[in-house]
Design a protein around this motif. Structure first.
Motif, PDB file in Angstrom:
ATOM      1  N   GLU A 121       0.817  -1.214   0.000  1.00  0.00           N
ATOM      2  CA  GLU A 121       0.000   0.000   0.000  1.00  0.00           C
ATOM      3  C   GLU A 121       0.853   1.268   0.000  1.00  0.00           C
ATOM      4  N   ALA A 122       2.001   1.202   0.666  1.00  0.00           N
ATOM      5  CA  ALA A 122       2.860   2.386   0.748  1.00  0.00           C
ATOM      6  C   ALA A 122       3.310   2.849  -0.633  1.00  0.00           C
ATOM      7  N   ASN A 123       3.576   1.889  -1.514  1.00  0.00           N
ATOM      8  CA  ASN A 123       4.037   2.214  -2.871  1.00  0.00           C
ATOM      9  C   ASN A 123       2.952   2.046  -3.927  1.00  0.00           C
ATOM     10  N   GLU A 124       1.742   1.727  -3.440  1.00  0.00           N
ATOM     11  CA  GLU A 124       0.593   1.542  -4.325  1.00  0.00           C
ATOM     12  C   GLU A 124       0.874   0.533  -5.440  1.00  0.00           C
ATOM     13  N   THR A 125       1.463  -0.592  -5.049  1.00  0.00           N
ATOM     14  CA  THR A 125       1.761  -1.658  -6.008  1.00  0.00           C
ATOM     15  C   THR A 125       1.290  -2.993  -5.453  1.00  0.00           C
ATOM     16  N   ASP A 126       1.104  -3.963  -6.346  1.00  0.00           N
ATOM     17  CA  ASP A 126       0.798  -5.320  -5.911  1.00  0.00           C
ATOM     18  C   ASP A 126       2.066  -5.945  -5.345  1.00  0.00           C
ATOM     19  N   PHE A 127       1.878  -6.965  -4.506  1.00  0.00           N
ATOM     20  CA  PHE A 127       3.036  -7.591  -3.863  1.00  0.00           C
ATOM     21  C   PHE A 127       3.076  -9.090  -4.148  1.00  0.00           C
ATOM     22  N   VAL A 128       2.329  -9.900  -3.399  1.00  0.00           N
ATOM     23  CA  VAL A 128       2.376 -11.355  -3.587  1.00  0.00           C
ATOM     24  C   VAL A 128       1.008 -11.999  -3.422  1.00  0.00           C
ATOM     25  N   ILE A 129       0.886 -13.188  -3.995  1.00  0.00           N
ATOM     26  CA  ILE A 129      -0.245 -14.092  -3.763  1.00  0.00           C
ATOM     27  C   ILE A 129       0.360 -15.389  -3.242  1.00  0.00           C
ATOM     28  N   GLN A 130       0.023 -15.755  -2.021  1.00  0.00           N
ATOM     29  CA  GLN A 130       0.646 -16.928  -1.386  1.00  0.00           C
ATOM     30  C   GLN A 130      -0.393 -17.980  -1.054  1.00  0.00           C
ATOM     31  N   GLY A 131      -0.011 -19.257  -1.195  1.00  0.00           N
ATOM     32  CA  GLY A 131      -0.963 -20.309  -0.892  1.00  0.00           C
ATOM     33  C   GLY A 131      -0.313 -21.666  -0.739  1.00  0.00           C
ATOM     34  N   GLY A 132      -1.183 -22.683  -0.702  1.00  0.00           N
ATOM     35  CA  GLY A 132      -0.716 -24.061  -0.644  1.00  0.00           C
ATOM     36  C   GLY A 132      -0.600 -24.655   0.732  1.00  0.00           C
ATOM     37  N   GLY A 133      -0.811 -23.853   1.792  1.00  0.00           N
ATOM     38  CA  GLY A 133      -0.558 -24.362   3.133  1.00  0.00           C
ATOM     39  C   GLY A 133      -1.760 -24.526   4.035  1.00  0.00           C
ATOM     40  N   TYR A 134      -2.911 -23.945   3.633  1.00  0.00           N
ATOM     41  CA  TYR A 134      -4.107 -23.975   4.476  1.00  0.00           C
ATOM     42  C   TYR A 134      -5.313 -24.472   3.688  1.00  0.00           C
ATOM     43  N   ASP A 135      -6.295 -25.025   4.432  1.00  0.00           N
ATOM     44  CA  ASP A 135      -7.542 -25.448   3.794  1.00  0.00           C
ATOM     45  C   ASP A 135      -8.550 -24.296   3.838  1.00  0.00           C
ATOM     46  N   LYS A 136      -9.780 -24.557   3.426  1.00  0.00           N
ATOM     47  CA  LYS A 136     -10.795 -23.507   3.322  1.00  0.00           C
ATOM     48  C   LYS A 136     -11.171 -22.891   4.659  1.00  0.00           C
ATOM     49  N   GLU A 137     -10.916 -23.629   5.731  1.00  0.00           N
ATOM     50  CA  GLU A 137     -11.181 -23.103   7.073  1.00  0.00           C
ATOM     51  C   GLU A 137      -9.956 -22.397   7.640  1.00  0.00           C
ATOM     52  N   TYR A 138      -8.914 -22.284   6.795  1.00  0.00           N
ATOM     53  CA  TYR A 138      -7.637 -21.684   7.181  1.00  0.00           C
ATOM     54  C   TYR A 138      -6.956 -22.439   8.312  1.00  0.00           C
TER      55      TYR A 138
ATOM     56  N   THR B  10       8.396 -25.605   3.253  1.00  0.00           N
ATOM     57  CA  THR B  10       7.829 -26.948   3.067  1.00  0.00           C
ATOM     58  C   THR B  10       6.899 -26.972   1.853  1.00  0.00           C
ATOM     59  N   ARG B  11       5.663 -26.492   2.006  1.00  0.00           N
ATOM     60  CA  ARG B  11       4.679 -26.622   0.930  1.00  0.00           C
ATOM     61  C   ARG B  11       4.116 -25.286   0.451  1.00  0.00           C
ATOM     62  N   GLN B  12       4.296 -24.236   1.220  1.00  0.00           N
ATOM     63  CA  GLN B  12       3.743 -22.948   0.800  1.00  0.00           C
ATOM     64  C   GLN B  12       4.618 -22.291  -0.267  1.00  0.00           C
ATOM     65  N   PHE B  13       3.968 -21.664  -1.207  1.00  0.00           N
ATOM     66  CA  PHE B  13       4.643 -20.976  -2.308  1.00  0.00           C
ATOM     67  C   PHE B  13       3.943 -19.646  -2.535  1.00  0.00           C
ATOM     68  N   PHE B  14       4.588 -18.762  -3.290  1.00  0.00           N
ATOM     69  CA  PHE B  14       3.915 -17.504  -3.613  1.00  0.00           C
ATOM     70  C   PHE B  14       4.268 -17.056  -5.020  1.00  0.00           C
ATOM     71  N   PHE B  15       3.320 -16.341  -5.604  1.00  0.00           N
ATOM     72  CA  PHE B  15       3.530 -15.704  -6.907  1.00  0.00           C
ATOM     73  C   PHE B  15       3.923 -14.261  -6.654  1.00  0.00           C
ATOM     74  N   ASN B  16       5.005 -13.836  -7.265  1.00  0.00           N
ATOM     75  CA  ASN B  16       5.381 -12.432  -7.213  1.00  0.00           C
ATOM     76  C   ASN B  16       4.479 -11.653  -8.154  1.00  0.00           C
ATOM     77  N   MET B  17       3.831 -10.621  -7.618  1.00  0.00           N
ATOM     78  CA  MET B  17       2.928  -9.813  -8.433  1.00  0.00           C
ATOM     79  C   MET B  17       3.521  -8.441  -8.738  1.00  0.00           C
ATOM     80  N   ASN B  18       4.833  -8.358  -8.571  1.00  0.00           N
ATOM     81  CA  ASN B  18       5.608  -7.178  -8.916  1.00  0.00           C
ATOM     82  C   ASN B  18       7.058  -7.639  -8.997  1.00  0.00           C
ATOM     83  N   ASP B  19       7.942  -6.788  -9.449  1.00  0.00           N
ATOM     84  CA  ASP B  19       9.369  -7.112  -9.381  1.00  0.00           C
ATOM     85  C   ASP B  19       9.840  -6.825  -7.963  1.00  0.00           C
ATOM     86  N   ASN B  20       9.868  -7.869  -7.138  1.00  0.00           N
ATOM     87  CA  ASN B  20      10.164  -7.722  -5.709  1.00  0.00           C
ATOM     88  C   ASN B  20      11.652  -7.958  -5.445  1.00  0.00           C
ATOM     89  N   ASP B  21      12.455  -6.981  -5.803  1.00  0.00           N
ATOM     90  CA  ASP B  21      13.908  -7.126  -5.675  1.00  0.00           C
ATOM     91  C   ASP B  21      14.351  -7.373  -4.237  1.00  0.00           C
TER      92      ASP B  21
END
Length: 207
Positions: A82-99, A136-147
């Motif tokens: 939010e500080a830079n008004e850019t997208d950051f990451v989408i992370q998943g793979g580690g929790y079920d629908k009940e989190y 272990t199993r969680q991964f994330f998609f970079n939604m910006n160039d996150n240097d």
């Protein structure tokens, strides 16, 4: 007859155990760039994995894939910078629908020094804060160039592939409404769970 039944029961248990522990390193083992298709509640994503740079991370990911471990998991983190008004990451793979947390295998070595960068639409292995070899199993998609996620004086996050199809699906996920979730204690949790229905290995691409 009784002995035969006992033998067959043991055989079935052995087969079941073997089937439940298939290893990713044997999946298209001569293919340095296997592809997987991720089917989600908001669309499909195709990822090309990079065994040439991140063999341990790719094989670990494929182990979860071929054992069906990602079925029913969710993307629990959709975060903007939010500080830079850019997208950051989408992370998943580690929790079920009940989190609730899902089954994890042993953590793997951090391959963040492999030369691959946390650029937009790359996929990387997540790990616990200040524990670079805890992935272990969680991964994330970079939604910006996150240097800042690349290694420097400290360990970075190991990139192990890139999206080749389904950019629009990730863009759609990035737009979902998020809010505070008391179970996880964060504000970037999708209010409606984004479910990963399946992840499957695609046929090897001819080169």
């Amino acid at each position: 007859m009784k002995n035969i039944i006992i033998f067959l029961s043991c055989l079935l248990v052995s087969i079941s155990s073997f089937a439940a522990n298939k290893e990713g390193r044997f999946v298209q083992k001569d293919n340095l760039f296997p592809r997987v298709k991720m089917v989600t509640s908001l669309g499909d994503i195709v990822i090309e994995l990079d065994r040439s740079r991140a063999p341990m991370t790719v094989n670990n990911f494929l182990t979860y894939v071929i054992n069906g471990d990602y079925k029913g998991s969710v993307f629990h983190r959709v975060e903007r910078d939010e500080a830079n008004e850019t997208d950051f990451v989408i992370q998943g793979g580690g929790y079920d629908k009940e989190y609730d947390g899902m089954f994890e295998r042993a953590p793997i070595f951090n391959e963040s020094g492999n030369g691959l960068k946390n650029d937009m639409y790359s996929v990387a292995m997540a790990y616990q804060d200040n524990k670079p070899h805890s992935g272990t199993r969680q991964f994330f998609f970079n939604m910006n160039d996150n240097d800042h996620l690349n290694p420097g004086r400290d360990w970075g996050f190991a990139v192990f592939g890139n999206v080749v199809e389904g950019y629009e699906t990730l863009d759609k996920i990035m737009q979902v409404e998020t809010g505070y979730n008391s179970k996880l204690g964060y504000t970037f949790i999708p209010k409606t769970p984004i479910v990963i229905f399946d992840v499957s290995v695609l046929e090897a691409q001819p080169y």
